[in-house]
Design a protein around this motif. Sequence first.
Motif, short mmCIF file in Angstrom:
data_model
loop_
_atom_site.label_atom_id
_atom_site.label_comp_id
_atom_site.label_asym_id
_atom_site.label_seq_id
_atom_site.Cartn_x
_atom_site.Cartn_y
_atom_site.Cartn_z
N LEU A 271 1.01 -1.21 0.01
CA LEU A 271 -0.10 -0.17 -0.05
C LEU A 271 0.88 1.23 0.11
N MET A 272 0.69 2.04 -0.73
CA MET A 272 1.18 3.46 -0.83
C MET A 272 0.31 4.46 -1.20
N PHE A 273 0.18 5.50 0.16
CA PHE A 273 -0.62 6.37 -0.10
C PHE A 273 -0.49 7.23 -1.47
N ARG A 274 -1.78 7.85 -1.87
CA ARG A 274 -1.41 8.89 -2.79
C ARG A 274 -1.15 10.00 -2.36
N ARG A 275 -0.65 11.13 -3.12
CA ARG A 275 -0.21 12.17 -2.45
C ARG A 275 -1.58 13.07 -1.78
N LEU C 29 9.06 0.87 -14.00
CA LEU C 29 10.32 0.62 -13.52
C LEU C 29 10.32 0.13 -12.09
N ARG C 30 9.34 0.68 -11.36
CA ARG C 30 9.53 0.11 -10.03
C ARG C 30 8.77 -1.17 -9.92
N GLU C 31 7.63 -1.12 -10.42
CA GLU C 31 6.95 -2.52 -10.19
C GLU C 31 7.03 -3.73 -11.19
N ARG C 32 7.75 -3.57 -12.30
CA ARG C 32 7.80 -4.42 -13.33
C ARG C 32 9.22 -4.69 -13.91
N MET C 33 10.02 -3.96 -13.43
CA MET C 33 11.16 -3.89 -13.84
C MET C 33 12.49 -4.28 -12.72
N ALA C 34 11.83 -4.14 -11.62
CA ALA C 34 12.83 -4.45 -10.34
C ALA C 34 13.84 -3.08 -10.24
N LEU C 35 13.54 -1.97 -10.74
CA LEU C 35 14.16 -0.74 -10.65
C LEU C 35 13.55 0.19 -9.87
N PRO C 36 13.50 -0.11 -8.33
CA PRO C 36 12.54 0.90 -7.58
C PRO C 36 13.43 2.12 -7.16
N GLY C 37 14.85 2.45 -7.60
CA GLY C 37 15.59 3.51 -7.47
C GLY C 37 14.54 4.73 -7.60
N THR C 38 14.16 4.99 -8.74
CA THR C 38 13.28 6.08 -9.24
C THR C 38 12.23 6.19 -8.25
N LYS C 39 11.67 7.24 -7.51
CA LYS C 39 10.89 7.30 -6.69
C LYS C 39 9.45 8.21 -6.87
N LYS C 40 8.43 7.61 -6.30
CA LYS C 40 7.13 8.32 -6.40
C LYS C 40 6.92 9.03 -5.15
N GLY C 41 6.77 10.38 -5.66
CA GLY C 41 6.41 11.32 -4.42
C GLY C 41 4.94 12.01 -4.43
N CYS C 42 4.48 12.21 -5.77
CA CYS C 42 3.25 12.92 -5.99
C CYS C 42 2.35 11.93 -6.97
N ASP C 43 3.18 11.42 -8.20
CA ASP C 43 2.55 10.69 -8.90
C ASP C 43 1.76 11.79 -9.96
N ARG C 44 1.95 12.97 -9.98
CA ARG C 44 1.49 14.03 -10.96
C ARG C 44 2.18 14.92 -11.51
N GLY C 45 3.59 14.64 -11.21
CA GLY C 45 4.60 15.90 -11.98
C GLY C 45 4.77 16.87 -11.44
N GLN C 46 4.27 17.12 -9.78
CA GLN C 46 4.50 18.20 -8.96
C GLN C 46 5.42 18.09 -8.16
N CYS C 47 6.34 17.15 -8.18
CA CYS C 47 7.50 17.01 -7.24
C CYS C 47 8.74 16.58 -7.63
#
Lengths: 748, 347, 171
Positions: A271-275, C29-47
Motif C-alpha cells: 500500500l502506498m498513499f496517493r499524495r 520501472l518500480r513494479e515491473r522491472m525491479a528498478l525501484p530507485g526512481t521514486k514516487k512522490g506525488c505521481d502527478r508531475g508536481q514534485c
Amino acid sequence: MPDVIMPRFGSNSGQPTTRRDGIAKVTGTATFAADNQPDRMLHAVYAPATIARGRVTALDTEAALAHPGVVAVYTPWNRPPLAGDPDAKPFMFAFRFEALQSDEVRYSNQPVAFVVAESLEAATEGARLLKPQYEAQPARVGLDGNEPFKPKGDAPFGLPRDFEHGDVAAGHAAADQALDATYETAENYHNAMESHCLVAEWKDGKLELDIPTQAVVLTRGAYAYYFGIAPGDITIRSPYLGGGFGSKAIANGPQILAIMAARELGRPVKLMFRRDQMFGPTGHRGATRQRIRIGIDGDARMTVLDHESLATTSSFDDFIEPAAYASQGLYNAGALRSAFEAVRVDTGTPGPVRAPGEASGSAALESAMDEMAEKAGIDPLDFRLRNYAETEPGTGKPYSSKALRECYAEGAKRFGWEGRPLEPRRMQDADGKLVGWGMGTALFGAPMFAAEARATLLPDGTGLIETAAADMGQGAWTALAQIGAYALGLPLDRVEFRSGHSDLPDGGVAGGSGHTATAGGALHAAGGDAVAKLAGIASADPDSPLFGTGNTGVVARDGWLVAEEDDSRRDSFADIIARNGGAAVVGTGKAARPPEDAARHAMYSHGAVFAEVKVDPELFQVRVTRMVGAFAAGRIINPRLAESQLMGGMIWGISFALHEEALFDKRTGRIVNGDFAGYHIPVNADVTGLEVLTVHEDDPYVNPIGVKGVGEIGISGSVGAIANAIWHATGTRVRRFPIRIEDLLAGA
Amino acid sequence: MNLFDYIRPASLDEALSAWEPGAAWLGGGTNLVDLMKTGAMAPGKVIDVTRLPGLDGIESLPDGSTRIGALVRNSTLAHDPDFAADFPMVAEAILSGASGQLRNAATVGGNLVQRTRCAYFQDPWSPCNRRDPGTGCAAIGGETHNHAVIGWSDRCIATNPSDFAVPLAALDAVVEVAGPSGQREIAMAAFHHLPGDTPETETALAPGELIVAIRLPAGARAFRANSRYLKVRERTSFAFALASCAASLRIEDGTIAEARFALGAVAAKPWRVAEAEAMLTAQPPGAALFSQAAERALQDAAPSGENAWKIDLARRTATRALALAAAGTPARMPALPASTFGEPAHA
Amino acid sequence: MSHAISLTVNGEARAVTLDDPRVTLLDLLRERMALPGTKKGCDRGQCGACTVLIDNRRVNACLTLAVTLDGAEVTTIEGLATGDTLHPVQAAFIDHDGFQCGYCTPGQIMSAVGLISEGHAGDDPERIREGMSGNLCRCAAYHGITEAVLDATRRMADADTASDADERASA
C-alpha cells in the motif's frame, strides 16, 4: 572489575563525516519500504471519503470487482474483524482511526473502502469505480462557531495543561505599555516526500512489515494489539524513512487494512498513499488562533506574558497543537500564563508535526515580541536581551546550559544586525525592492526518552553496534555510528552499525529532537560496557600488558586498550580476545534521563534567527534573501549533518511563514489544494543565502554525551523573524500565517 | 484511471480518422495523464500523436511568419536561440511555467489546450459545468483564490493556466488545426472561449480537430526590442500565476508606435483589450500612462468570490510589465528567475 | 489488448509486453522491472522525485505512459554510476550533503544531470536554483543541492577541458 574511565568526547564537536548511507542514497540502492516486492505481491488502494461528515450509504463493489485484476474489496459491511478496536486508545501513541469499523465518515479522505488487486493500476481504478454514495451532514470547519473543548492535560499525549506563574492580573496592571494582539496559523500537513506506505506479509501466523516508522520497536505493540498477536511475532524492517516529521510513529487505518488484507488473502500486500491521501488520515498541525498580551515597565522589562491558544482538533479524538507552551521557558516575565482551548472540526485528528506547538507558538510569540519592541521604541534584539531569563521563568530552575546570549551575539554579528533602522520602510536595494530585517528567538526542549543498545567487540578487532533507531533524514546512520564507534574506541570504518530493524535492541522514538541523545546515549553506555568487560578480561590476563591495571584505569583508543597513566602499556582488542577464548565481548546499554536530573535543571536548545526579506513595493512578492541562524544545542556530534538539519528547519520556517496552508472549502469541509501544486512548500529557488552557526555549549547535565537536539528548533524563531522582516520592509503587520501577497496588498 | 484503447498513428490522416467521440489526443501527457489520474478526464481512446511526422519543426515561412509545429516541446522552443531572439516574451513565458522536466515533455500544441487548475474541475466528485455540463459550479461560493476576475459567468469562474498562451494572444498568433473536414486557421483571440452558458466548450476546436502548428505573423517580430512577460506567483518558481502579463511595445523616437499586452490568470482566456492598447499608441512611455492602460484593460473586472485583490494585483502586474517592456528586452533572455526578482522595481 | 514495446533501460535492451496501457514509466520501472530507485512522490508531475532521462532529456516518469516509449532510451538513477565510480553529480551530492532522508535524491540527481547537459544554467547559482525547482525536497536540503550541482557542473567542465587538452596534446 577495574575502574574504567568512560570514553568521553575529546572535543565538543565531532567530525563532519559524510553520511554513511550516502552511496546507497545517491545510487538508488537504499531500499525504502515501498521498494520491496515479495513474490505474489498484491497492490492495495483505499477509497477516500469525498465528504467530511456523514455516512456512506452505498458502494458499487460489483463494478470494482468486475474490473480486471481486482481481487478483493473491503467495505464497512464486509470487513473481517480486527482483534483490537480502532476506536480504543489502549497505549500511549494510540489515536482513533478509521479501519472500516463503521459506515461513519468523520472527515474527508478517511478510508471508506479498501481495494486489492493484481496490479496498482487495477486497484486504483477499482477504488474509483466504487463511487460511494453518502448521507452527508453539514461540515464543521474553522475556528469559529464549532464545539469548544477545554483540554485538561490529563491524557498522556496531545493534551496540554494550562500554566500560570506569578500574579498575572497584577502583571497586566503594572504595565506601563501593553500589547494585545491575535495571530492565526493555518493547518499544515506533514507531506514527507515518501508517502505512508508498507509491504505486509504473513508467514505462519507471523507478520513481516516493511514500513517506514519513527519508532521501530514500539510500533510493533500497536500492530500486535490490532491483530491479536504477540509483539515478538512481528518483524519490522525500516532501514530508511523518506521523511517523517512526526507522522510516522502512529498507526493509521489504511495501513491496518493492508495488513488485514494480506492476512485474509494469504499474499503480501503493498500500500502506498496517493499524495492527496496525505491530507487526511496521517495527522496534521491544527490551525490556531493565539492571543498574546505583553505588558512592560518603563525599562521595557516584561511585567506579564499572557498567551492564550485556541486550536482545532477532530470531532472524535484529541490532539491540541500546544502553541502557548512556547511562552513558558523563554522570557523573564514577572508573570506568565499559558492557556489552551480547542474546537472540534471535521478533519482527521491533528498530531505532532515538526516542532509541535513550538512552530505555531513561536510564530505568534516572536511576532508579538517584535510588536512590543516597536511600541517601546527599542531594538527587537535589545528588547529580548532586557528580558533574558537567567533561570527558567516560572520554575526558577537553573538551565542545564544556555548559550542563548552567545547565539544572539554571534548571529547578530554574522548577519550585520547593528545599525538596523528601528522604523519600517527605511531600506531599499539597488533595484528598488523594499528590504527588511527581522529576528526571533528559537527555543526547543531537550527531551530524552528510553532506549537500549548493544555493542560488540569482535575477535577481529572490529566492532558491531546495534540499536533499532530510525533514520528519517536526520543522519542517525552516521551520527549514532560515530557515537558508538567513539564509545568502543574504534575508528568509524571499523564499526558496523545495524539499525532500523525490530530484532535489534529498542532504539526508542525518533521524535522530540531527542533521538540522538536517547539512542546515542544507549550506544554510549553499551560501548562503555563492552570496553569495561574487555578491560576486565585484560586486567585479569597475566599475559596482557594491562594485567592488574586494576584501579589505574584504561581507555579504549583506536582498537587498543591503553593504561590511562602509562601510554606504553597497551593491548589490542583483537589480541585480548584471542588470548582469552576468542569470543566476542558483548556490551549492553540503556539510556533514560534520571528523574532527579530532570527535576534539577531546565533543559532546552536555544537559538537566534535573523532574516532579511525583499519585497516588491508594488507587487508584494516576497523573497527571503538571507537568514542567519545561530544555535546552541549542546554537543554537536556531526556538524555537517547538524547544520543540514538546522537549515532544513529554518526552511520549514520559510514554508510556515510564506507558503503552507491547507485550504478548506467551508461548505464541504474538503481540502481543495491537497496536492503539491496547490499546497505549496518551498522550491529550490525560494532558498538562498542561508547560514547556520552552532555555538559552543558544554552541558554536563543534559545526558552523558552532552547532546541536546537539532531536529526541530530551526523552525522556532524563523517564522517570527521572517514576519518581522516583512513588517520592517513594508510597514504592514500581518498577523495571519502564511503571509500572502493579498495580505500585503491590503496594507498598501 | 479508466482502461482505454491506445493507438499510435503514423500519419496525420490516420490520426484524424482514428478519432471518435470520447477520444483524446496524447502529446506530452503532462496534462492529460494527470487528469486521467484524478479521474477528471476518462477518454475511452487515447491517440498518441507524438510520432506524427512533420510537426516538430520551427520554421520561417516566406511571408516572414514563424511556424511552430504542434509537437515541438516547450523547452525546445524556448531555448531556440533565433526564436527567443525574435519573440523574447514567448520564451520568457514558457520558461516561467511549470518545471524543467514538464517543459521537456509538454508540447506547444498541448500547452494551448491544457485544462484549468480549478480544484473543483480537477476533482471528479465536485459539480462542475466545465467537466460535466449541467452539474453546477462548485467553485462559486467556494475557495476562489485562483479564480477569474473578468469574463466569468454564473456557470463557471475558472481561469486558463497557460503562460505560453498569453504572449501568443498579444502577438496575434494563429492556430493551425486539422480535422475531419480539412485544415483551417483560428486566430488566438478566438481560440479560447469565455465560459458564458457553455463552459464545456473551452476552445474553438471542433470535435476531432487537432492542433498542427502555431504561427506567429511577420509583424510580431517588430516588438523584439521591448517585450516582457511578467508572472506574479506564490513561490519564486514552479507555481501557477496569480496574475501575469505579456507586454510588448514598438517604440520609435521615444514614442510608442504600437503596443500589445495581454493578461494571464485572470480569465478563461488571455485577456486583451484593444482600447487599452490604443491608449498607449503615440504616447511617450511612462508610469502614469501604463497604469491608466492597465486600469482600462481591467475596466470590466469583478470578483468572482473572495478575490477582489486579484484585480488590483493584475493592474499592478500589467503596469509593471509595460514598464519593463519600455525599459527594453534584457540582453540575456529569458531573464531569470522569471519572478519579479532580478528585476528593478522601478523600470 | 497488450502492447509490445522495446526500449533501452540503462543501456540494456528490454522487450516489454504491457498488458495494460495505463502503466506509467514510473510504475513500469518500480513494479515491473525491479528498478525501484526512481521514486514516487506525488505521481502527478508536481514534485520531480520520479525524474529520469528519456533520450537524454529529464522528464517526470509518472506522467509518461510506458506504452508510448517504444524505441526510447531511458536512464535511471541505477544506470548513472560506472561500476563503483560515482557520477560526478552523485559524488557532489554526498560531499555537499545534498540530501537528508534521500527519498527525493534519485530525482534530484537525475534532474541535475539533465540540467547540466541542457547547459542553460552554467555555474550561476540563481539559474541552478531555478533549474532545480521542479524537484521538491521536504527535508529542505536545497542549500546542499545547489552547492552540489554547482560543484558538479564545474568538475564536469574541468574534466571536459582536461580531455580536450589531452586530445590536443595527443594530436
